[in-house]
Design an enzyme around this catalytic site. Structure first.
Site, PDB file in Angstrom:
ATOM      1  N   ASP A   1       0.838  -1.191   0.000  1.00 59.37           N
ATOM      2  CA  ASP A   1       0.000   0.000   0.000  1.00 59.37           C
ATOM      3  C   ASP A   1       0.876   1.244   0.000  1.00 59.37           C
ATOM      4  O   ASP A   1       2.101   1.184   0.136  1.00 59.37           O
ATOM      5  CB  ASP A   1      -1.037   0.002   1.132  1.00 59.37           C
ATOM      6  CG  ASP A   1      -0.419   0.096   2.514  1.00 59.37           C
ATOM      7  OD1 ASP A   1       0.754   0.455   2.633  1.00 59.37           O
ATOM      8  OD2 ASP A   1      -1.134  -0.182   3.496  1.00 59.37           O
TER       9      ASP A   1
ATOM     10  N   ASN B   1      -3.951  12.904   0.140  1.00 57.64           N
ATOM     11  CA  ASN B   1      -5.309  13.400  -0.106  1.00 57.64           C
ATOM     12  C   ASN B   1      -5.584  14.687   0.661  1.00 57.64           C
ATOM     13  O   ASN B   1      -6.180  15.632   0.130  1.00 57.64           O
ATOM     14  CB  ASN B   1      -6.332  12.326   0.275  1.00 57.64           C
ATOM     15  CG  ASN B   1      -6.493  11.259  -0.792  1.00 57.64           C
ATOM     16  OD1 ASN B   1      -6.378  11.521  -1.979  1.00 57.64           O
ATOM     17  ND2 ASN B   1      -6.758  10.032  -0.366  1.00 57.64           N
TER      18      ASN B   1
ATOM     19  N   ASP C   1      -6.042  10.401  -6.739  1.00 56.16           N
ATOM     20  CA  ASP C   1      -6.406   9.535  -7.864  1.00 56.16           C
ATOM     21  C   ASP C   1      -5.254   9.423  -8.863  1.00 56.16           C
ATOM     22  O   ASP C   1      -5.016   8.354  -9.437  1.00 56.16           O
ATOM     23  CB  ASP C   1      -7.649  10.080  -8.574  1.00 56.16           C
ATOM     24  CG  ASP C   1      -8.927   9.858  -7.778  1.00 56.16           C
ATOM     25  OD1 ASP C   1      -8.882   9.099  -6.791  1.00 56.16           O
ATOM     26  OD2 ASP C   1      -9.956  10.435  -8.151  1.00 56.16           O
TER      27      ASP C   1
ATOM     28  N   ASP D   1      -6.014   2.307  -0.994  1.00 56.38           N
ATOM     29  CA  ASP D   1      -4.652   2.370  -1.532  1.00 56.38           C
ATOM     30  C   ASP D   1      -3.922   1.043  -1.354  1.00 56.38           C
ATOM     31  O   ASP D   1      -2.687   1.013  -1.380  1.00 56.38           O
ATOM     32  CB  ASP D   1      -3.872   3.500  -0.856  1.00 56.38           C
ATOM     33  CG  ASP D   1      -3.665   3.263   0.636  1.00 56.38           C
ATOM     34  OD1 ASP D   1      -4.607   2.783   1.293  1.00 56.38           O
ATOM     35  OD2 ASP D   1      -2.568   3.562   1.148  1.00 56.38           O
TER      36      ASP D   1
END
Length: 324
Positions: free
Chosen positions: A198, A206, A215, A241
């Site tokens: 991850d 974010n 994204d 993620d």
């Protein structure tokens, strides 16, 4: 078909992850209709890979595949029009084929190429009979319509199987493919590895740059995976993620090399967004099927996940396995 086009066709076929998948009623329904409309004993949805034609759906035939070099469908996918053979015993292309001289003793064949949106013929919808016959234009048009329904069903299946943002397999599809690989590895005594990774501090990305930037990072992960993994490897976005990759015919040592290559690619890439340059790192956990205690996909995933957790709690941006 030239070698380059054939390579692209095979990549398109493998993208759909249909080969060796379980029977599905949505496809069987179409072959049942084709068999009934033509009044023939055999109807198939055939997918043609490097060495074989494999039947996603079959009516009236016991075998699930035949060698490509003797198949009618190999000829059918060469052109974008129906292949109609009224009497195979008199056709020089097929009269010496074991499918004609022996079981199932094919005489009549009608096949429509299954053309993907990218323009590649994945296989055919075909009907066969042990008796010579003439196919009417009306019947051929019906077979064309049914072939379009097969392609539509393949596309619908793909939409359900692949993550829209990254183009990777979704969790459900990954588990289906992984179970097939587990059965194959168990049957032939081969190995495979699974890696889980991850994005380190993805929430911070974010929060700092916005979800659109997040994204872009997820899409970059998919892009790097595609560039660095083999066509037989199965990459999946498990959610958020977190990503999982299945590496067929790969031991833990080789899997670690692949994971380290991916980790380095992620660490060194740069993403420009809104005048800012974003960078990110990843943490990996690996496990393989060779461990005699890991008899299920979930068990292998859980062990890999344990190593991922250890990697994240010990500094992140690293790869950990049982050999660490």
């Amino acid at each position: 078909m030239d070698q380059s086009s054939e390579k692209q066709r095979l990549e398109d076929l493998k993208h759909y992850a249909l080969l060796d998948s379980a029977p599905e009623e949505s496809f069987d329904r179409i072959t049942r209709i084709a068999k009934k409309v033509f009044g023939v004993p055999i109807a198939l949805i055939s997918l043609v890979d490097e060495n074989r034609q494999w039947f996603k759906s079959r009516q009236g035939l016991e075998t699930c595949e035949t060698p490509r070099d003797i198949s009618f469908c190999t000829h059918a996918i060469e052109k974008n029009q129906p292949l109609i053979v009224h009497d195979a015993s008199e056709d020089p292309r097929f009269r010496d084929s074991p499918l004609v001289t022996g079981d199932p003793n094919i005489r009549f064949y009608a096949g429509i190429p299954l053309r993907s949106p990218k323009g590649f013929n994945l296989g055919t919808l075909c009907v066969m009979d042990q008796q010579p016959r003439i196919a009417s234009l009306e019947h051929i048009e019906i077979l064309r319509d049914l072939a379009r329904l097969v392609v539509d069903e393949i596309e619908l299946r793909a939409l359900a199987a692949f993550d829209c943002l990254t183009g990777m397999h979704r969790r459900t599809k990954f588990m289906e493919v992984a179970e097939t690989e587990l059965q194959r590895a168990t049957r032939y005594g081969s190995n495979f590895s699974i890696l889980i990774f991850d994005i380190d501090h993805f929430k911070t990305i974010n929060d700092t740059h916005g979800h659109a930037a997040g994204d872009l990072v997820l899409q970059k992960v998919a892009e790097i995976c595609k560039a660095n993994l083999r066509s037989v490897d199965i990459a999946s976005r498990f959610g958020g993620d977190e990503f999982v990759v299945l590496l067929p015919e790969t031991n833990l040592s080789d899997a670690r090399v692949i994971a380290e290559r991916l980790r380095h690619q992620f660490e060194t890439c740069q993403i420009e967004e809104g005048g800012h340059i974003m960078q990110f790192t990843t943490s990996f956990g690996l496990a393989d099927h060779a461990n005699s205690d890991l008899k299920t996909i979930n068990a292998i995933l859980n062990e890999a996940d344990d190593y991922l957790y250890e990697a994240k709690t010990n500094g992140r941006n690293k790869v950990l396995t049982s050999t660490a």
